[in-house]
Structure formats: C-alpha cells, structure tokens
Scaffold this motif. Structure first.
Motif, PDB file in Angstrom:
ATOM      1  N   ARG A 148      36.818  41.240  30.806  1.00  0.00           N
ATOM      2  CA  ARG A 148      36.640  40.236  31.857  1.00  0.00           C
ATOM      3  C   ARG A 148      35.663  40.756  32.921  1.00  0.00           C
ATOM      4  O   ARG A 148      34.810  40.010  33.415  1.00  0.00           O
ATOM      5  CB  ARG A 148      37.968  39.911  32.517  1.00  0.00           C
ATOM      6  CG  ARG A 148      38.976  39.262  31.603  1.00  0.00           C
ATOM      7  CD  ARG A 148      38.948  37.763  31.711  1.00  0.00           C
ATOM      8  NE  ARG A 148      40.046  37.190  30.950  1.00  0.00           N
ATOM      9  CZ  ARG A 148      39.913  36.371  29.927  1.00  0.00           C
ATOM     10  NH1 ARG A 148      38.697  36.036  29.510  1.00  0.00           N
ATOM     11  NH2 ARG A 148      40.952  35.875  29.292  1.00  0.00           N
ATOM     12  N   GLY A 149      35.809  42.031  33.278  1.00  0.00           N
ATOM     13  CA  GLY A 149      34.888  42.613  34.232  1.00  0.00           C
ATOM     14  C   GLY A 149      33.458  42.562  33.730  1.00  0.00           C
ATOM     15  O   GLY A 149      32.532  42.200  34.464  1.00  0.00           O
ATOM     16  N   LYS A 167      27.743  37.202  33.947  1.00  0.00           N
ATOM     17  CA  LYS A 167      27.621  35.874  34.571  1.00  0.00           C
ATOM     18  C   LYS A 167      26.848  35.960  35.883  1.00  0.00           C
ATOM     19  O   LYS A 167      25.910  35.208  36.128  1.00  0.00           O
ATOM     20  CB  LYS A 167      29.013  35.307  34.886  1.00  0.00           C
ATOM     21  CG  LYS A 167      29.733  34.614  33.766  1.00  0.00           C
ATOM     22  CD  LYS A 167      31.016  34.021  34.361  1.00  0.00           C
ATOM     23  CE  LYS A 167      31.915  33.422  33.318  1.00  0.00           C
ATOM     24  NZ  LYS A 167      33.129  32.823  33.951  1.00  0.00           N
ATOM     25  N   ALA A 168      27.279  36.892  36.732  1.00  0.00           N
ATOM     26  CA  ALA A 168      26.678  37.019  38.055  1.00  0.00           C
ATOM     27  C   ALA A 168      25.229  37.495  37.981  1.00  0.00           C
ATOM     28  O   ALA A 168      24.344  36.949  38.648  1.00  0.00           O
ATOM     29  CB  ALA A 168      27.504  37.978  38.905  1.00  0.00           C
ATOM     30  N   THR A 182      32.113  40.530  31.389  1.00  0.00           N
ATOM     31  CA  THR A 182      31.565  39.172  31.299  1.00  0.00           C
ATOM     32  C   THR A 182      31.316  38.572  32.687  1.00  0.00           C
ATOM     33  O   THR A 182      30.332  37.862  32.882  1.00  0.00           O
ATOM     34  CB  THR A 182      32.482  38.244  30.475  1.00  0.00           C
ATOM     35  OG1 THR A 182      33.820  38.297  30.983  1.00  0.00           O
ATOM     36  CG2 THR A 182      32.484  38.650  29.006  1.00  0.00           C
ATOM     37  N   ASP A 183      32.179  38.879  33.644  1.00  0.00           N
ATOM     38  CA  ASP A 183      31.944  38.399  35.015  1.00  0.00           C
ATOM     39  C   ASP A 183      30.651  39.002  35.573  1.00  0.00           C
ATOM     40  O   ASP A 183      29.893  38.328  36.288  1.00  0.00           O
ATOM     41  CB  ASP A 183      33.121  38.758  35.924  1.00  0.00           C
ATOM     42  CG  ASP A 183      34.343  37.888  35.678  1.00  0.00           C
ATOM     43  OD1 ASP A 183      34.219  36.867  34.965  1.00  0.00           O
ATOM     44  OD2 ASP A 183      35.434  38.235  36.185  1.00  0.00           O
ATOM     45  N   ASP A 197      26.645  30.976  32.349  1.00  0.00           N
ATOM     46  CA  ASP A 197      28.059  30.689  32.144  1.00  0.00           C
ATOM     47  C   ASP A 197      28.234  30.131  30.742  1.00  0.00           C
ATOM     48  O   ASP A 197      27.272  29.979  29.987  1.00  0.00           O
ATOM     49  CB  ASP A 197      28.568  29.691  33.188  1.00  0.00           C
ATOM     50  CG  ASP A 197      30.046  29.884  33.530  1.00  0.00           C
ATOM     51  OD1 ASP A 197      30.788  30.381  32.653  1.00  0.00           O
ATOM     52  OD2 ASP A 197      30.452  29.544  34.647  1.00  0.00           O
ATOM     53  N   ARG A 213      30.789  47.052  35.494  1.00  0.00           N
ATOM     54  CA  ARG A 213      31.963  46.242  35.828  1.00  0.00           C
ATOM     55  C   ARG A 213      33.172  46.678  34.999  1.00  0.00           C
ATOM     56  O   ARG A 213      34.306  46.667  35.483  1.00  0.00           O
ATOM     57  CB  ARG A 213      31.664  44.762  35.606  1.00  0.00           C
ATOM     58  CG  ARG A 213      30.649  44.184  36.576  1.00  0.00           C
ATOM     59  CD  ARG A 213      31.198  44.125  38.001  1.00  0.00           C
ATOM     60  NE  ARG A 213      30.323  43.381  38.884  1.00  0.00           N
ATOM     61  CZ  ARG A 213      30.410  42.080  39.134  1.00  0.00           C
ATOM     62  NH1 ARG A 213      31.367  41.370  38.553  1.00  0.00           N
ATOM     63  NH2 ARG A 213      29.563  41.498  39.955  1.00  0.00           N
ATOM     64  N   ILE A 271      33.342  35.512  25.877  1.00  0.00           N
ATOM     65  CA  ILE A 271      34.416  34.961  26.714  1.00  0.00           C
ATOM     66  C   ILE A 271      35.529  34.326  25.866  1.00  0.00           C
ATOM     67  O   ILE A 271      36.710  34.645  26.072  1.00  0.00           O
ATOM     68  CB  ILE A 271      33.859  33.961  27.744  1.00  0.00           C
ATOM     69  CG1 ILE A 271      33.034  34.716  28.797  1.00  0.00           C
ATOM     70  CG2 ILE A 271      34.991  33.191  28.429  1.00  0.00           C
ATOM     71  CD1 ILE A 271      32.353  33.822  29.812  1.00  0.00           C
TER      72      ILE A 271
END
Length: 210
Positions: free
Chosen positions: A112-113, A119-120, A115-116, A125, A91, A136
C-alpha cells in the motif's frame, strides 16, 4: 525483526532485480507497442546497479535495506521509471519502520505504501492504464486472502494470479499517463507494459519462492 524476515525481503528484491535485468528486451518490446520503448532499458539499468551493489547494502533492518535499494535505483534510472520505482521502495521502507515482523499484514502495508507513493509521484490512479491497475487490485486480493485465513502459499499464488489477470485486462483501457497517453485511443487493445512487467516479476518471485 527476525533474520528470516530480512531474508524473505532480500529474496523478493533480488528476484525482482534479476528479472528486470534478464527480461530487458521483452519489457522494452512491450513498451514499444504504444510507449517509447525505454521501460526495459530503464529498469535493467537501475536494477543491475542493485545487483552490482548487493553486498554493500546495509541490513540493519528491513526498512534500512529497502531505503538503500531506493537510493540505488533513483541514482541510476532515468526518465519516469526512476522516480516511480525509487518512491515505491522509499514508501515501502517507511511502512516497514512501523512493523515488528514481516507477516502478511506487513506485506500489505508495504505494498500500500508503494502504490500510494507511485500514485502521488506519477499523478496516476486506477484506470489510467499503469502498473497500478495490476498492483492495487492484487494487493486487495492478498488482503482478502489473509482475512479468509489462506496459507502463505495460497496467498502468494492468488496474488500472482490477480496481478496477471489485471495486467492483461489493461488492454481494454486507454492510457492516460506516460508516453502511451499520446497514442490516445490507439493505446486500447494492448496491455500496459509496466503492468505486464510487474506480473512477470511477481510470477517469478512466487514460482521460485524458497
């Protein structure tokens, strides 16, 4: 994208990999408190592969380099750590493809990429007592520092400080993901091993910044 940009990213990845290998026992001991104790082993096996293959990675640009790292990690790390760290690098690589220069805003976008992606992939979260609870808020803090006009040195220092504070604060949380979640309320009182490992890695990166 300049050679300096790539050199900075290479430094960060190499420092991360070296810390993961050097601190294998410490990370394993942290994880053994309420988890299954394999965090240190898993990270060390994945990142020793990164170090062993270091000279063979393509360096056309930052995105390509990070993609190579993701593939190396994913091919070597078992359990949950491999998919999570592999996805994080993939990511970050995807975010880097849209960036012309690795400045502060670009670092935030790549984080951000990452951590996203975690998460997914991990269905986790904030508040679930994972490394996200350190990474985060630290990324949020980095963004605040940049918007306030802080220097690169100040940004790095505050990012490391926030990562450590938030990693330590996971002691008050009950684990909701991973093997530690099986411990229920017994997981309260000990910090999340993944979050502490990230704090140690970030502190090393910042302390030795070239």
């Amino acid at each position: 994208m300049s050679a300096t940009d790539l050199a900075d990213v290479e430094y960060v990845v190499h420092s991360l990999a070296q810390t993961a290998v050097d601190r294998e026992k410490e990370f394993g001991d942290l994880d053994a408190v309420v988890g299954d104790g394999d965090l240190g082993y898993s990270l060390a096996r994945g990142f020793e592969k990164v170090l062993a293959d270091w000279d063979s990675f393509k360096r056309d640009d930052v995105a390509t380099f990070l993609q190579q790292i993701a593939l190396a990690i994913s091919s070597r790390i078992g359990g949950t750590s491999g998919p999570l760290w592999g996805t994080a690098f993939l990511r970050a690589s995807a975010a880097a493809k849209t960036i012309d220069a690795i400045d502060g805003a670009a670092v935030v976008a790549m984080l951000r990429g990452a951590t996203d992606g975690i998460k997914a992939r991990g269905n986790a979260d904030l508040g679930d007592k994972t490394l996200l609870d350190a990474l985060i808020p630290a990324t949020d803090e980095l963004e605040r520092q940049l918007q306030a006009g802080a220097s690169p040195e100040e940004c790095r220092a505050e990012f490391a400080k926030k990562t450590r504070e938030c990693a330590d604060a996971t002691s008050s949380l009950q684990a909701k993901r991973g093997r530690a979640s099986y411990s229920g309320e017994r997981s309260i009182g000990s910090p999340d091993a993944g979050a502490v490992a990230v704090a140690i890695i970030v502190e090393g990166i910042v302390a030795d910044w070239p």
